[in-house]
Structure formats: structure tokens, C-alpha cells
Scaffold this motif. Structure first.
Motif, PDB file in Angstrom:
ATOM      1  N   ASN A 133     -12.930  -5.222 -24.299  1.00 33.16           N
ATOM      2  CA  ASN A 133     -13.682  -4.135 -23.689  1.00 33.16           C
ATOM      3  C   ASN A 133     -13.134  -2.776 -24.126  1.00 33.16           C
ATOM      4  N   GLN A 134     -11.832  -2.634 -24.100  1.00 32.10           N
ATOM      5  CA  GLN A 134     -11.236  -1.341 -24.440  1.00 32.10           C
ATOM      6  C   GLN A 134     -11.378  -0.995 -25.920  1.00 32.10           C
ATOM      7  N   ILE A 135     -11.222  -1.974 -26.803  1.00 31.71           N
ATOM      8  CA  ILE A 135     -11.321  -1.653 -28.235  1.00 31.71           C
ATOM      9  C   ILE A 135     -12.762  -1.467 -28.682  1.00 31.71           C
ATOM     10  N   SER A 136     -13.726  -2.012 -27.936  1.00 27.75           N
ATOM     11  CA  SER A 136     -15.122  -1.878 -28.341  1.00 27.75           C
ATOM     12  C   SER A 136     -15.730  -0.561 -27.857  1.00 27.75           C
ATOM     13  N   ASN A 137     -15.135   0.059 -26.853  1.00 30.38           N
ATOM     14  CA  ASN A 137     -15.692   1.290 -26.292  1.00 30.38           C
ATOM     15  C   ASN A 137     -15.098   2.561 -26.870  1.00 30.38           C
ATOM     16  N   GLY A 139      -8.455 -14.503 -40.946  1.00 28.60           N
ATOM     17  CA  GLY A 139      -9.295 -14.104 -39.825  1.00 28.60           C
ATOM     18  C   GLY A 139      -8.596 -13.062 -38.981  1.00 28.60           C
ATOM     19  N   HIS A 140      -9.348 -12.043 -38.559  1.00 35.71           N
ATOM     20  CA  HIS A 140      -8.766 -10.965 -37.752  1.00 35.71           C
ATOM     21  C   HIS A 140      -9.847 -10.301 -36.914  1.00 35.71           C
ATOM     22  N   ILE A 141      -9.441  -9.471 -35.978  1.00 29.45           N
ATOM     23  CA  ILE A 141     -10.375  -8.722 -35.142  1.00 29.45           C
ATOM     24  C   ILE A 141     -10.952  -7.583 -35.983  1.00 29.45           C
ATOM     25  N   ASN A 142     -12.265  -7.386 -35.868  1.00 30.93           N
ATOM     26  CA  ASN A 142     -12.933  -6.316 -36.630  1.00 30.93           C
ATOM     27  C   ASN A 142     -12.234  -4.973 -36.441  1.00 30.93           C
ATOM     28  N   ASN A 143     -12.102  -4.251 -37.544  1.00 28.12           N
ATOM     29  CA  ASN A 143     -11.517  -2.904 -37.591  1.00 28.12           C
ATOM     30  C   ASN A 143     -10.001  -2.873 -37.372  1.00 28.12           C
ATOM     31  N   ARG A 186     -11.509 -14.602 -28.343  1.00 29.40           N
ATOM     32  CA  ARG A 186     -12.827 -15.212 -28.549  1.00 29.40           C
ATOM     33  C   ARG A 186     -13.804 -14.098 -28.899  1.00 29.40           C
ATOM     34  N   GLU A 187     -14.382 -14.171 -30.109  1.00 26.69           N
ATOM     35  CA  GLU A 187     -15.339 -13.131 -30.533  1.00 26.69           C
ATOM     36  C   GLU A 187     -16.676 -13.329 -29.849  1.00 26.69           C
TER      37      GLU A 187
END
Length: 113
Positions: free
Chosen positions: A27-31, A48-52, A112-113
Motif C-alpha cells: 500500500n505504501q509503495i504504490s501510493n 524476480g523483484h518488486i516493480n520499481n 504477493r503481487e
């Protein structure tokens, strides 16, 4: 490690570091436009990694140099595979003067993406 924790064998929790559950972390990284750091190795990152996320390997000799290029006044979000390296990296970030550090509980294995 501080002299206190060395002598007394205890870890002092740094109030600048907050461990977040995956849902809150996501939530925090997407906002926001955040400093998102993957502290795993380059091979782990490539698998594999989290976007950005920016890959800055905690085990690399250039870790401190690369971390010091980040803005210490802005929040930093860190993660690794399971939470062990990111915990150590978070403590190092705090020692380097970062004031707002968020660590992904359970690491990428728990994501979990």
C-alpha cells in the motif's frame, strides 16, 4: 553494533525502522514515489523483484557507497529474500542517518503481487 549491545548482548530496536506486513508495505509503495531498495544479490534480483525496486546488494563492498547516494530525508523501503539481510541493512541505514526506514516483513518470499 553499539558498545552497549556488544557488552550486554542485546539488540536495541531503532525507532526509525518499522517492519511492515506485506499488505501495508504494498500500500505504501504504490501510493508514493518512494526509494524502494532490493538488498539481495544481482542474480536474486534478476530472478524476480518488486516493480520499481533498485538493486543495491547488501553483501557488496559498494553497499554503503551506493546507499549514501539516496536521499536520507525521504522514506526508504527495503526488502531481501526472507527479512534477514533487510533487517541488517535497515540498521545500517539508521546508522548512516536515514530517519524513515520500512522493512518488508518476511521479505520477497512473503510478497504477493
Amino acid at each position: 553494533m553499539s558498545i552497549f549491545s556488544f557488552i550486554f548482548g542485546c539488540q536495541i530496536q531503532n525507532s526509525n525502522i518499522k517492519v511492515l506486513e506485506p499488505a501495508e508495505f504494498k500500500n505504501q509503495i504504490s501510493n508514493h514515489s518512494v526509494q524502494l531498495i532490493d538488498v539481495r544479490t544481482a542474480d536474486e534480483y534478476k530472478s524476480g523483484h518488486i516493480n520499481n525496486a533498485k538493486n543495491i546488494d547488501f553483501l557488496s563492498s559498494s553497499f554503503v557507497y551506493k546507499i549514501n547516494k539516496l536521499n536520507k530525508k525521504k522514506p526508504v523501503y527495503v526488502y531481501c529474500k526472507s527479512g534477514n539481510r533487510s533487517n541488517k541493512a535497515s540498521k545500517q541505514l539508521a546508522e548512516l542517518g536515514f530517519t524513515e526506514i520500512y522493512d518488508l516483513k518476511g521479505g520477497f518470499l512473503n510478497w504477493r503481487e
